[in-house]
Design an enzyme around this catalytic site. Structure first.
Site, PDB file in Angstrom:
ATOM      1  N   HIS A 195       0.834  -1.206   0.000  1.00 25.56           N
ATOM      2  CA  HIS A 195       0.000   0.000   0.000  1.00 25.56           C
ATOM      3  C   HIS A 195       0.872   1.260   0.000  1.00 25.56           C
ATOM      4  O   HIS A 195       0.686   2.159  -0.841  1.00 25.56           O
ATOM      5  CB  HIS A 195      -0.909  -0.004   1.229  1.00 25.56           C
ATOM      6  CG  HIS A 195      -1.788   1.199   1.346  1.00 25.56           C
ATOM      7  ND1 HIS A 195      -3.089   1.212   0.903  1.00 25.56           N
ATOM      8  CD2 HIS A 195      -1.558   2.444   1.858  1.00 25.56           C
ATOM      9  CE1 HIS A 195      -3.624   2.394   1.121  1.00 25.56           C
ATOM     10  NE2 HIS A 195      -2.711   3.167   1.708  1.00 25.56           N
ATOM     11  N   GLU A 196       1.809   1.316   0.924  1.00 22.77           N
ATOM     12  CA  GLU A 196       2.666   2.494   1.022  1.00 22.77           C
ATOM     13  C   GLU A 196       3.610   2.595  -0.170  1.00 22.77           C
ATOM     14  O   GLU A 196       3.976   3.698  -0.591  1.00 22.77           O
ATOM     15  CB  GLU A 196       3.460   2.469   2.339  1.00 22.77           C
ATOM     16  CG  GLU A 196       2.612   2.457   3.597  1.00 22.77           C
ATOM     17  CD  GLU A 196       1.656   3.642   3.692  1.00 22.77           C
ATOM     18  OE1 GLU A 196       1.923   4.683   3.068  1.00 22.77           O
ATOM     19  OE2 GLU A 196       0.629   3.515   4.384  1.00 22.77           O
ATOM     20  N   HIS A 245       1.966   4.622  -2.857  1.00 18.65           N
ATOM     21  CA  HIS A 245       2.123   6.066  -2.618  1.00 18.65           C
ATOM     22  C   HIS A 245       3.547   6.519  -2.978  1.00 18.65           C
ATOM     23  O   HIS A 245       3.741   7.556  -3.621  1.00 18.65           O
ATOM     24  CB  HIS A 245       1.865   6.394  -1.143  1.00 18.65           C
ATOM     25  CG  HIS A 245       0.457   6.191  -0.693  1.00 18.65           C
ATOM     26  ND1 HIS A 245      -0.638   6.637  -1.398  1.00 18.65           N
ATOM     27  CD2 HIS A 245      -0.057   5.587   0.429  1.00 18.65           C
ATOM     28  CE1 HIS A 245      -1.748   6.327  -0.749  1.00 18.65           C
ATOM     29  NE2 HIS A 245      -1.420   5.682   0.355  1.00 18.65           N
TER      30      HIS A 245
END
Length: 380
Positions: A32-33, A36
């Site tokens: 997920h990170e 980003h």
């Protein structure tokens, strides 16, 4: 001896439940990170920190780009801190450090770039789940039962509708049905409304209307859920069962279909809660998720991988909810900015952030207390 027994039980519990959960949660958070991080870098934003876990630092290194990669002592999440942000939530509340290179901050990016950076996290979760499901199908294929009825329960909605053993279900509410598993999925998601079935019987099509009986089913560590029940069992004829292998494109389509089913089921459940049709009994927090991970790990590693894919979809979905502090909340702010031609005021962003913190905190308290009550009741 009693103390040794207690310590032994604790070690077993940590090994079977906590460790598998931390491993899959950390992997999901990392992906997920990473979404980003990669899109942020692609847009020219400097990344100050990439953290898996919160709290005291257990390990850290700084790469050639100046990003601090760290592991926190509390492995229950993570964050990417963009250059100049006052907090890991990346909420612009007017506290930007004037000494930083403002051209490489998140706030300096056009609104479409900021939206892409924020959206990349949930998208990465959906991609991870898609890859896992596709990989499982490539490795093992899938077992499919023809949508042929082997038995009809007496006094069931199916019996009242006129279903008979030997019927081959061809469609539900106009949607083609290719397997008994697809028939089950359509029925389980029923909200108790009448459904139209087309079955093949003695070489001709027969239209039947049945209303699934909605009842609360206890799914053990997966909680309780209202599910539709027709009263049909699949055919036991070996000729009606097959293990279907797939090419990579077909496996990918199956993986996407499985992911879409999870999104639909989750959306229907969330909407059902607010509409009063669903109970919160199925809602689980970190303790419930650890229980699920432990039970899947006891079966085999592939079931744990499958659960990780389900969790990844859930994390992506939940992060898209329009709650300030979550990715969906950022996207709402950016949508207002795009519509108004200017960012929301600092005061509005501060209020939104505080509301988001309260909502997330309440959700954590509710799910954790719910998990504890379920453990206590099951223990009795």
């Amino acid at each position: 001896m009693a103390l040794l027994h207690t310590v032994s039980d604790l070690l077993v519990w940590l090994g079977w439940y906590v460790l598998p959960f931390i491993v899959i949660l950390s992997a999901i958070v990392f992906i997920h990170e990473l979404g980003h991080y990669l899109v942020g870098r692609w847009c020219g934003v400097k990344i100050d920190a990439f953290s898996i876990g919160f709290g005291p630092e257990l390990f850290a290194r700084i790469d050639s780009r100046g990003t601090r990669w760290r592991i926190g002592a509390l492995p229950l999440g993570g964050y990417v801190k963009f250059h100049g942000d006052a907090n890991p939530a990346s909420v612009d509340v007017g506290t930007l450090d004037l000494s930083v290179d403002s051209s490489r901050t998140l706030t300096a990016q056009p609104v479409q770039n900021r939206a892409a950076i924020v959206l990349a996290g949930p998208v990465a979760n959906f991609i991870l789940a898609f890859v896992i499901f596709t990989g499982i199908f490539v490795s093992f294929g899938r077992v499919e039962h023809m949508a042929r009825i082997g038995r009809v329960e007496s006094n069931s909605p199916a019996a009242a509708a006129g279903f008979a053993a030997g019927d081959l279900v061809k469609s539900v509410d106009g949607d083609p049905i290719g397997s008994f598993e697809a028939l089950q999925e359509a029925t389980l998601m029923s909200t108790g409304l009448p459904m139209t079935f087309v079955v093949e019987r003695d070489g001709r099509d027969v239209e039947l209307t049945a209303t699934p009986r909605v009842s609360v089913v206890d799914q053990g560590v997966f909680g309780k859920r209202r599910m539709g029940h027709l009263g049909l069992a699949s055919s036991a004829n070996p000729n009606d069962v097959k293990i279907e292998r797939c090419s990579l494109p077909v496996c990918a389509a199956w993986g996407a279909s499985q992911e879409w089913f999870i999104v639909k089921a989750t959306t229907a459940y969330v909407v059902g809660i607010f509409a009063g049709r669903e109970s919160t009994d199925q809602v689980s927090g970190l303790i419930g998720a650890a229980q699920m991970a432990g039970e899947m790990a006891k079966i085999n590693v592939w079931e744990l991988f499958s659960l990780a894919a389900w969790f990844s979809v859930s994390v992506g979905f939940m992060n898209l909810l329009p709650i300030p502090l979550l990715d969906g909340g950022h996207l709402v702010f950016y949508a207002f900015e795009a519509a108004l031609g200017r960012p929301l005021s600092q005061r509005m962003q501060e209020i939104g952030l505080k509301i988001g913190i309260v909502l997330v905190a309440l959700l954590v308290v509710f799910t954790t207390s719910h998990d504890i009550l379920r453990l206590v009741s099951n223990g009795n």
